[in-house]
Design a protein around this motif. Structure first.
Motif, mmCIF file in Angstrom:
data_model
loop_
_atom_site.group_PDB
_atom_site.id
_atom_site.type_symbol
_atom_site.label_atom_id
_atom_site.label_comp_id
_atom_site.label_asym_id
_atom_site.label_seq_id
_atom_site.Cartn_x
_atom_site.Cartn_y
_atom_site.Cartn_z
ATOM 1 N N SER A 198 -5.929 10.370 -3.215
ATOM 2 C CA SER A 198 -6.855 10.887 -2.133
ATOM 3 C C SER A 198 -5.913 12.121 -1.676
ATOM 4 O O SER A 198 -6.539 13.131 -1.137
ATOM 5 N N TYR A 258 1.633 6.793 0.430
ATOM 6 C CA TYR A 258 2.389 8.152 0.435
ATOM 7 C C TYR A 258 3.473 8.130 -0.376
ATOM 8 O O TYR A 258 4.535 8.602 -0.079
ATOM 9 N N ASP A 277 0.935 -1.317 0.010
ATOM 10 C CA ASP A 277 -0.106 -0.207 0.151
ATOM 11 C C ASP A 277 0.813 1.144 0.071
ATOM 12 O O ASP A 277 1.483 1.873 1.092
#
Ligand SMILES: Cc1ncc(COP(=O)(O)O)c(C=O)c1O
Length: 409
Positions: free
Chosen positions: A239, A204, A201
């Protein structure tokens, strides 16, 4: 007198003074602030009535579940992968992760397990809990997880079907995995169960707070080198680049896994929002332009992180009741109190109107074995609110410690 040596009575009166202020402050979720969202306002109207894709197709119509080609290129460049290996989803990468687990959970069968690195992202753990997947906690160090331990576990236990990783500016510690850790994680599928997946994931990936940013080794390349591409799932989204509630998400993996996932998704939808994908391509264009936008986010975010760190240092620096991370990017600061103080601290802060992520949330099943981790999300509040909230937090930690000393003494 130094604040750290204040006795219980002083801290209690400080606490009561804060109470009179009737604060309403929130340090819980890592949401972009309105100023950050404003940076992408030109998404509104950017297409100016032109919905045609490069290949002539109409973005407004059905079709293309893997996303529009120009957005797949953008995603591949951001993730360090190839367009043919990359799909573009709706506004949430978490949604893609959830659905990937949902697509496999039947074949994994009863008793499947995931490795969860701690402290970690609570919503990864919630997905496991929802699907009845047991969670095996392994602590994170400054350079990533203890690989020897993980290799031993996955080799010995074929019911381990996955691992959650937030490899760059990890949520919540802000640490980035070392090159060696990345390469060893890419090799894990060779020693794990055949249906084991690495959930990489990379939320960032471009979210640096400093110009000397952390460099993360390219995981897609590492899996290609190991022949494990089909077991590596690389996620990210816009996002925290454009609009948190109206962005686009990406998944890169091997061609076979992508095609299986496409079949799974096609049972529930005909395609994601391609108009939004086109809008994002028009705005972000490529990695270089995306980084320029991220530099503007950095200007808003860096003073907030600096303020939190300076306030913590000022309030708790000499007290030895807590330590915290100094992230070079991402959205969080991870604070560890002395054992046994986190829950009480969060409760005290709530009494003062300062909401913190529930203590324990950064651990599977919401249980922090040391009751010490608190996640701080500095992005949303304005600077003055942030200063106040962190001062309150500091007082609450010191008061929780004084209460515990009183009980023991
Ligand atoms: C590590 C991590 N992954 C995923 C998400 C959510 O991403 P998205 O908005 O793409 O669903 C977050 C949000 O805080 C996060 O911290």
């Amino acid at each position: 007198m130094n604040k750290s040596t204040k006795d219980y009575d002083d801290l209690l009166s400080e606490f009561l003074e804060f109470k009179e202020e009737k604060l309403e402050l929130d340090l819980t979720r890592g949401k972009p602030s309105p100023e950050q969202l404003d940076l992408s306002n030109c998404l509104d109207g950017i297409l100016d009535g032109n919905f045609q894709l490069r290949n002539g197709a109409d973005a407004r119509n059905y079709g293309g579940i893997l996303g529009i080609p120009e957005a797949r290129e953008l995603g591949a460049e951001i993730l360090g992968s190839r367009p043919k290996n990359t799909m573009v989803g709706g506004n949430s990468s978490l949604n893609l992760m959830y659905h990937f687990v949902a697509s496999k959970v039947k074949t994994w069968g009863e008793g499947s397990k995931f490795i969860c690195l701690t402290p970690g992202y609570d919503r990864h753990f919630t997905i496991c809990e929802y699907f009845g997947i047991s969670m095996l906690s392994i602590p994170l160090t400054n350079s990533g997880p203890d690989m020897e331990k993980i290799e031993k576990e996955v080799r010995a236990d074929q019911s381990i079907k996955g691992i959650w990783c937030v490899p760059k500016y990890s949520n919540p510690t802000g640490h980035t995995y070392s090159d060696e850790v990345v390469k060893r994680i890419a090799a894990l599928p060779k020693i794990a169960a055949d249906d084991f997946f690495v959930f990489w994931d990379n939320a960032y990936v471009v979210h640096d707070l400093q110009s000397n940013e952390d460099k993360l080794y390219n995981f897609s390349r590492a899996t290609e080198n190991q022949g494990t591409s089909d077991s590596g799932l690389v996620f990210a989204s816009t996002s925290k680049i454009t609009f948190a509630g109206a962005g686009i998400s990406f998944l890169s993996t091997g061609e076979k896994t992508l095609s299986d996932f496409e079949k799974y998704l096609s049972m529930q939808m005909i395609g994601f929002d391609k108009v939004n994908q086109l809008r994002h391509v028009k705005l972000l264009k490529n990695l270089e332009e995306t980084k320029k936008l991220m530099a503007k986010h950095q200007k808003v975010l860096k003073p907030k992180f600096d303020l939190v760190l300076a306030t913590l240092e000022n309030k708790l620096g000499n007290s030895k009741v807590a330590q915290w991370t100094l992230p070079k990017g991402g959205y969080f600061i991870s604070l560890d109190t002395l054992p046994g103080l986190a829950k009480r601290t969060v409760q005290l802060a709530l009494e003062l109107g300062v909401r913190l992520t529930p203590a324990g949330a950064t651990f599977p099943y919401g249980k922090d074995p040391n009751d010490s981790n608190i996640r701080i999300a500095p992005s949303y509040p304005q600077l003055e609110e942030l200063r106040k909230a962190v001062n309150v937090l500091g007082t609450c930690i010191l008061l929780a410690k004084a209460e515990s000393d009183n009980r023991e003494g």
